[in-house]
Design a protein around this motif. Structure first.
Motif, short mmCIF file in Angstrom:
data_model
loop_
_atom_site.label_atom_id
_atom_site.label_comp_id
_atom_site.label_asym_id
_atom_site.label_seq_id
_atom_site.Cartn_x
_atom_site.Cartn_y
_atom_site.Cartn_z
N SER A 72 0.82 -1.21 0.00
CA SER A 72 0.00 0.00 0.00
C SER A 72 0.85 1.26 0.00
CB SER A 72 -0.93 0.00 1.22
OG SER A 72 -1.74 -1.15 1.23
N VAL A 73 1.87 1.27 0.85
CA VAL A 73 2.70 2.47 0.98
C VAL A 73 3.42 2.78 -0.32
CG1 VAL A 73 4.74 3.43 2.10
CG2 VAL A 73 2.96 2.36 3.47
N ILE A 74 4.02 1.76 -0.95
CA ILE A 74 4.77 2.03 -2.18
C ILE A 74 3.82 2.40 -3.32
CG2 ILE A 74 4.82 -0.30 -3.14
CD1 ILE A 74 7.73 2.26 -2.97
N THR A 119 9.14 4.04 5.46
CA THR A 119 8.17 3.06 5.97
C THR A 119 8.17 1.80 5.12
OG1 THR A 119 6.75 4.85 6.80
CG2 THR A 119 5.73 2.70 6.48
N PHE A 120 8.25 1.96 3.82
CA PHE A 120 8.30 0.81 2.92
C PHE A 120 9.54 -0.04 3.18
CE2 PHE A 120 10.02 -0.79 -1.15
CZ PHE A 120 9.06 -1.76 -1.43
N LEU A 149 4.80 -3.58 15.76
CA LEU A 149 4.11 -2.38 16.24
C LEU A 149 4.69 -1.12 15.61
CD1 LEU A 149 3.65 -3.18 20.05
CD2 LEU A 149 1.91 -3.20 18.25
N ILE A 150 6.01 -1.08 15.47
CA ILE A 150 6.63 0.09 14.85
C ILE A 150 6.20 0.20 13.39
CG2 ILE A 150 8.83 1.13 14.19
CD1 ILE A 150 10.05 -0.11 16.67
N ALA A 151 6.10 -0.94 12.69
CA ALA A 151 5.66 -0.92 11.29
C ALA A 151 4.23 -0.41 11.16
CB ALA A 151 5.78 -2.32 10.70
N VAL A 152 3.36 -0.84 12.10
CA VAL A 152 1.98 -0.35 12.07
C VAL A 152 1.94 1.14 12.36
CG1 VAL A 152 -0.27 -0.53 13.19
CG2 VAL A 152 1.01 -2.60 12.67
N LEU A 157 1.52 6.78 10.36
CA LEU A 157 2.21 8.03 10.03
C LEU A 157 2.15 8.29 8.53
CD1 LEU A 157 3.97 10.41 10.91
CD2 LEU A 157 5.97 8.92 10.69
N ALA A 158 2.28 7.24 7.72
CA ALA A 158 2.22 7.40 6.27
C ALA A 158 0.84 7.88 5.83
CB ALA A 158 2.56 6.07 5.59
#
Length: 390
Positions: A72-74, A119-120, A149-152, A157-158
């Motif tokens: 999703s982010v990329i 993030t990606f 948790l940090i990735a979520v 944030l993204a």
């Protein structure tokens, strides 16, 4: 190349680049991934423990979640920064290609790209750390719960970054914001020039020898002078008791045959001295606002000219440009007593910024374009009358 001149030019190039901040954030994301994985392998060392509801993700759930975040982010990143290219192309076509650097230097755009790409990358680094017993050769299953948790959190944030970016891009191409930004930069450059003049000694009386110059300095390759290390030139001049005349200053275009500096030196001038002086000049392919206050004025004039062109026909943008030019003239006349009769400079050998030179570069350069439009011409005459009245 002389280190101060090179470093200043290098810093300006990085400031105008679109890659530096995102690259640093990607490197930070990779480092964070290793730190968070180490924490997951050494949970017992933490002074606290998170609720089980937050750290009970199973292997398949972890992989699915991380895969969705990365994909999703990329995907969003590609769409969002296609918008950036479109906005930059629109602005360059309507307001002038020299304004592209202002969009490239925009911190909001740089940090937004950095957050999404970081993030990606972080998510991919954590995804590869998820281990299944059937694939790990006898190693126990491992799910980096804290890293998850940090990735979520990075994903959330993204999302907010995307919201900010969609709001920020229209703002950056708003013509009123562009002219206000240029006007504020021009004002800041004038005030900085006046402030610097207070710390300098009185301008020396220039009395060059009544004879031919001993040495004429040229630089290569051809291009615009982007940075000039005045302090180094002053040091060389004082150490050897030479008289130096700077012929070309930042913003001027030079070729390999253009004389940029003249030296009256009775003796002791060597190739090493010539090399040291040449290295005080940093050459680039385009003009920049670094050490070149008139570049900002020229950008306002360019916007005014394009606004009054037959294809655009926007007199109100031209009027706005005139307003910011008038503001710069007001600052030049009233801030701490103004520029004065001799003008102001930032270094002993640097060029003086005078009121007349600023007026010529702003208002006189705009006059031919304003005469083609009734509204702009009337406003031009009003502001010029105010400037002349003091």
């Amino acid at each position: 190349m002389n280190k101060p001149a090179f470093l200043l030019k290098w810093a300006q190039d990085i400031r105008a680049s679109y890659w530096f901040i995102p690259a640093v954030m990607v490197i930070a994301a990779i480092a964070l991934s290793y730190v968070s994985q180490w924490i997951d392998h050494n949970v017992d060392l933490l002074p606290f423990a998170l609720p089980d509801a937050l750290i009970n993700t199973q292997i398949e759930g972890a992989r699915s979640t991380l895969s969705v975040i990365a994909t999703s982010v990329i995907g969003v990143t590609g769409v969002m920064f296609s918008m950036t290219i479109l906005a930059v192309s629109f602005a360059a076509g309507n307001y002038g290609p020299r304004l592209i650097g202002n969009f490239m230097r925009d911190r909001g755009n740089q940090i937004s790209l950095g957050i999404l790409i970081a993030t990606f990358v972080y998510t991919l680094m954590i995804l590869r750390a998820v281990q299944d017993p059937s694939e790990s050769g006898g190693i126990d299953a491992f799910v980096p719960q804290y890293s998850m948790l940090i990735a979520v959190a990075g994903c959330l944030l993204a999302v907010f970054t995307m919201i900010y970016f969609v709001h920020h891009v229209p703002e950056t191409i708003n013509v009123s914001n562009i002219t206000a930004s240029l006007g504020a930069k021009l004002e800041a450059a004038i005030t900085a020039m006046i402030d610097a003049e207070e710390d300098l000694p009185d301008a020396p009386v220039v009395d060059f020898p009544d004879r031919e110059v001993d040495h004429s300095v040229r630089v290569s390759p051809a291009g615009f002078i982007q940075t000039l290390d005045y302090r180094q030139i002053e040091t060389i001049c004082e150490d050897h008791d030479w008289q130096i005349e700077i012929v070309k200053i930042p913003g001027d275009f030079v070729t390999s045959s253009t004389v940029v500096l003249r030296i009256w030196a009775d003796d002791g001038f060597t190739e090493k001295h010539l090399s040291d002086i040449q290295e005080c000049f940093a050459i680039g392919s385009s003009r920049t606002e670094n050490q070149n206050i008139f570049f900002l004025a020229d950008e306002l004039v360019e916007m005014l000219a394009r606004a009054l062109s037959p294809g655009v026909n926007d007199p109100f943008t031209a009027i706005n440009c005139l307003n910011w030019m008038y503001n710069s003239m007001t600052v030049a006349e009233r801030y701490k007593g103004g520029l004065g009769e001799e003008g102001a400079r930032k270094s002993k050998l640097g060029p003086h910024l005078t009121r007349d030179a600023l007026f010529k570069r702003c208002f006189l350069a705009s006059k031919p374009y304003c005469e083609t439009d009734h509204l702009a011409h009337e406003h031009y005459k009003t502001l010029v009358a105010r400037v002349n009245a003091g």
